[in-house]
Design a protein around this motif. Sequence first.
Motif, PDB file in Angstrom:
ATOM      1  N   GLU A  86      13.881  -1.530  10.872  1.00 14.43           N
ATOM      2  CA  GLU A  86      12.327  -0.962  10.871  1.00 14.43           C
ATOM      3  C   GLU A  86      12.107  -0.195   9.774  1.00 14.43           C
TER       4      GLU A  86
ATOM      5  N   GLN B 295      -4.552  -3.333  16.568  1.00 14.51           N
ATOM      6  CA  GLN B 295      -4.709  -2.982  15.393  1.00 14.51           C
ATOM      7  C   GLN B 295      -5.025  -1.341  15.181  1.00 14.51           C
TER       8      GLN B 295
ATOM      9  N   SER C   8       7.361  -0.432  19.605  1.00 13.56           N
ATOM     10  CA  SER C   8       7.523  -1.211  18.546  1.00 13.56           C
ATOM     11  C   SER C   8       8.917  -1.378  17.989  1.00 13.56           C
TER      12      SER C   8
ATOM     13  N   TYR D 229       4.270  -3.724   0.558  1.00 19.08           N
ATOM     14  CA  TYR D 229       3.005  -3.240   1.329  1.00 19.08           C
ATOM     15  C   TYR D 229       1.858  -2.465   0.174  1.00 19.08           C
TER      16      TYR D 229
ATOM     17  N   VAL E  50       3.422   5.587  10.616  1.00 20.81           N
ATOM     18  CA  VAL E  50       3.438   4.195  10.663  1.00 20.81           C
ATOM     19  C   VAL E  50       4.753   3.793  11.064  1.00 20.81           C
ATOM     20  N   SER E  51       4.979   2.666  11.958  1.00 21.03           N
ATOM     21  CA  SER E  51       6.321   2.220  12.144  1.00 21.03           C
ATOM     22  C   SER E  51       6.231   0.590  12.492  1.00 21.03           C
ATOM     23  N   LYS E  52       7.088   0.014  11.722  1.00 21.43           N
ATOM     24  CA  LYS E  52       6.945  -1.374  11.772  1.00 21.43           C
ATOM     25  C   LYS E  52       8.367  -1.751  11.832  1.00 21.43           C
TER      26      LYS E  52
ATOM     27  N   GLU F 219      -1.803   2.958   7.820  1.00 25.26           N
ATOM     28  CA  GLU F 219      -1.572   1.425   7.882  1.00 25.26           C
ATOM     29  C   GLU F 219      -0.891   0.906   6.521  1.00 25.26           C
TER      30      GLU F 219
ATOM     31  N   GLN G  46       0.004  -5.861   4.552  1.00 25.85           N
ATOM     32  CA  GLN G  46       1.082  -6.794   3.985  1.00 25.85           C
ATOM     33  C   GLN G  46       0.471  -7.332   2.725  1.00 25.85           C
TER      34      GLN G  46
ATOM     35  N   ASN H 124       0.680   1.339  17.214  1.00 24.01           N
ATOM     36  CA  ASN H 124       1.624   1.851  16.327  1.00 24.01           C
ATOM     37  C   ASN H 124       2.828   2.682  16.994  1.00 24.01           C
TER      38      ASN H 124
END
Length: 1130
Positions: A373, A1072, A974, A438, A386-388, A445, A448, A1019
């Motif tokens: 992550e 989103q 997430s 990114y 943000v967390s992805k 956000e 990508q 998110n």
Amino acid sequence: MSSLSRELVFLILQFLEEEKFKESVHRLEQESGFFFNLKYFEEKALAGEWDEVEKYLSGFTKVDDNRYSMKIFFEIRKQKYLEALDKNDRAKAVEILVKDLKVFSTFNEDLYKEITQLLTLENFRENEQLSKYGDTKSARSIMLVELKKLIEANPLFRDKLAFPTLKQSRLRTLINQSLNWQHQLCKNPRPNPDIKTLFIDHSCSPSNGGRAPTPVNLPVAAVAKPSTYVPLGIHGGPFPVPPVAAAANPNALAGWMVNANPSSSIQSSVVAASSLSVQPNQVSIMKHPRTPSHALGMIDYQSPDHEQLKKRMRSSQSIDEATYPIPPQQASMSLDDLPRTVACTMHQGSTVTSMDFHPSHHTLLAVGCADGEITLWEIGLRERVVSKPFKIWNLSTCSVLLQATVAKDSPISVSCVAWCPDGNLFGVSFTKHLIHLYTYQGSNELCQLLEIEAHVGGVNDLAFSHPNKQLCIVTCGDDKLIKVWDLSGRKLFQFEGHDAPVYSICPHQKENIQFIFSTAVDGKIKAWLYDNVGSRVDYDAPGQWCTTMLYSADGSRLFSCGTSKDGDSYLVEWNESEGAIRRNYIGFRKKSAGIVQFDTTRNRFLAAGEDNQIKFWDMDNIDMLTSTEAEGGLSSLPRLRFNKQGNLLVVTTADNGLKVLANSDGLRALRAMEARSYETSRATTEMKVSSSAVVTSISPVISKVERIERSSPARPTSILNGIESVARSIEKFENTSDKAKPWELTEIVDPVRCRAVTMPESTGSASKVARLLYTNSGVGILALGSNGIQKLWKWSRNEQNPNGKATASVVPQHWQPNNGLLMTNDVPENYEEAVPCIALSKNDSYVMSACGGKVSLFNMMNFKVMTTFMPPPPTSTFLAFHPQDNNILAIGMEDSTIQIYNVRVDEVKTKLKGHQKRITGLAYSTTLNILVSSGADAQIIVWNTDSWEKRKSITIQLPAGKVPVGDTRVQFHSDQVRLLVCHETQLAIYDASKMECIRQWVPQDALPSPISCAAYSCNSQLIYASFTDGNIGVFGADSLRLRCRIAPSAYLSPTSPNSQTVYPLVVTAHPQEPNQLAVGLTDGSVKVLEPSESERKWGVPAPIDNGTENGRTAATSSTANNPTPEQLQR
């Protein structure tokens, strides 16, 4: 082309424009590629001059340069194709299809087939996706909106969309200035000279008719010309150099390679002798002094101007100057300059492996974790921006080896996160093959940009560099290679020479000389120029194992830190002029079980993490300056990172968290940011809160609790709300007698405070909205009523809504196919008692649903039923697609079982038993390889998705005397580890890896009614919860602190006193937009809600722990770790 030549092109462009040479202007723009004239591009596109549009584009990009370029060309050619079809010019359409669109078939064959099928239609608008296509003019306008966005996002157009600001007729002005200067040099200057040509220098003729003086050659400012890199030497036997020659050598890196016998005893014990030979005429670069104004010697510029420069420099330098110069005088140093005071603590939730502060936004922190992550933290507001989670963007393009690695479910961690120098790009490297790039433009956000399979095995480090003034990415990996990539993913250089995996890289620049230091796990240090000659340096790092190299902030001093295999740590400063160690810092006390990390700041301090503490050194003193344990809890070898101002230091904790340390400047900066945030909130929400109510807004009672906690040996966990209070750190610097008003809950009561839109043809329905989903693309909403009928609403792309996404600012269309079908489920006679359920495929192509009868599979394009299965009894009560296989469906049943069903072969693979009542929730975690189920029995069960065995079962804690009835819903954060559990009596966050309750909240105070539904924002930073009295609560996801209440009056129409209460049965979040939610109501209506344009967010988080809301104890005072049933009783 040099920068001056580039500027000359702009001057010529201005001249051509002023002289009305229109065609020449645009031809030069295209051929030079320096300025993309968006206005000209727009004119040609609107006029349909497609050949000129593509010709102009070709000067800046090609179809296959990157995904943005590909999409730009595709949109243009698609529009050209559709226009040919619209004119019934089939021959032209076929020609475009074959010549122009065929190239895209290799990237998306299905799309090309679909485009081809348009030829078979009488009117291409019969295609569902093109049904809204209007006339040619409007279609071109819509296309241009999309093209502008793609061009602005395309890195190849960066710095090419704005023409520099120039005074009028700048080129003429420069020529006039030159002529005036030439005239001043005339031996016989005449008044008002008659200048007839620019082809030769001006010179006034003598009055007596004699011979004109020789034209004067004016001195031109020296501009370095590009020079080829000259090899400095080749590997060979030792090449001894006399001591005098070595001392006199005014070079830096050349010195590393020449000086094989360092004089210092410390240096000779640590640094191995070089085996590189250097030709005398190749030692040609100046020595590197302490200021960054001179170059690190690496190449020989073979130009006459440079030779003269070298002679002048040599004549002004003495032999003694070959040693490292004395540091410049600095201002008096104080320990207070070091960030050592704990400002706040943040809970990351996974082991932190890498961190980096934004180069200009000094409180924005990027964090990479062991679970793959990545997170952006705004430290000033103590919020996750943000967390992805880790995800491969395009698995089909990956190598067979990587695909096999992924198939084995091998853990993939982040090895490095790094910002580019201007902060617009953000790079991530992973322990398996990949890097991700990114774009970041200051929003919430990360977009990508690029995925590269960079190395075979792990990618161990990532950095940015500027060879030839081009921003590039440098990576190193387990395959012993260093690689340089441009922003389109093209490999520019590959450096080979290490005999072991490359551990770290350090790109740097000295004036116009670009180079890279690299270290390998065998302790070898090498240096590379951007050429194919090979390594210029081959030395041993202290400890001869994993080492990291860093320059001071001004680029003048080089340091390295590493650990040996025996656990001995070394922190040293290098003498670049000799390639030897200048200082070996002392203060490491114990054998380390891992690798010590370090950082530099303010050109004055070094810091390293060891022995559960942070140690500091003055760069000019080998003895340790001071250390701090940061109030305890640090990991054994803490990772650390300074921000660019040096007033904040973030370190890792043993419980997978982060602590932010600050000096007095840093604390004031944090407080100022909080003050701005809450003052803005106060102004926009008309709350009567003092602008000083930021950090000192603690009631006297709570202050006492804080002191008790600090002194009590049995003090509770320091992490509540995910963040520890900053107040203790700042109270030393603030006047504690200030009367600060308490933080207040944001309450939205008036409709002007939020935007709401009602779905057409949804109100007045006899059925309730039982299930609600956004489409995964975010352009539509799908609602399933209690009568088994599904409705779909879509937002069109237009000037009001150019991206076509769901929004509360535009009314959508109740969408139906041309065949007029409805998506109607098989329902029993007493459908009011049925439990509707629904699941949407990831590509939005089909939806599965049931309402007391069979499960139906609908085609989302034409609403036709593709198949039905699972006839009752028992009836289906919950559906969930497997995250990695759309053909596998988990179906919760009325009889409390869960059936794992393969749609393709129409077969139940296995049946899971463990619940006592019907299934009410299912959620997959790909990280943990589990399926979590919840039931009306208030029970939660964890199943292994490999073997489908039951791992664990727990019962949620209910208030005393409360019977376990009602739906229990589950949804994963997430990060795929934290689990949201929703029951009418509570919201709870669980760590699904252990199934331990982390946080819990019960209805109270402003929100006393039972909870009807809850969902994470996209998110996972917010939780939206709806209540049976019509209220909607917005909570911080990490803390379960209530930050905003949306009253029914803000989004519902007034009702008569005798009518039944209308409230949301279901709530869902946009995929989103983190601040957009939709609710399905008991009267059958569906509404989309967003904050007002002025507020943009749903309230703000409470400023500190144990704060107050509305003058009462905060809702989070009932938020606890593993509360007892007695605590839950209201």
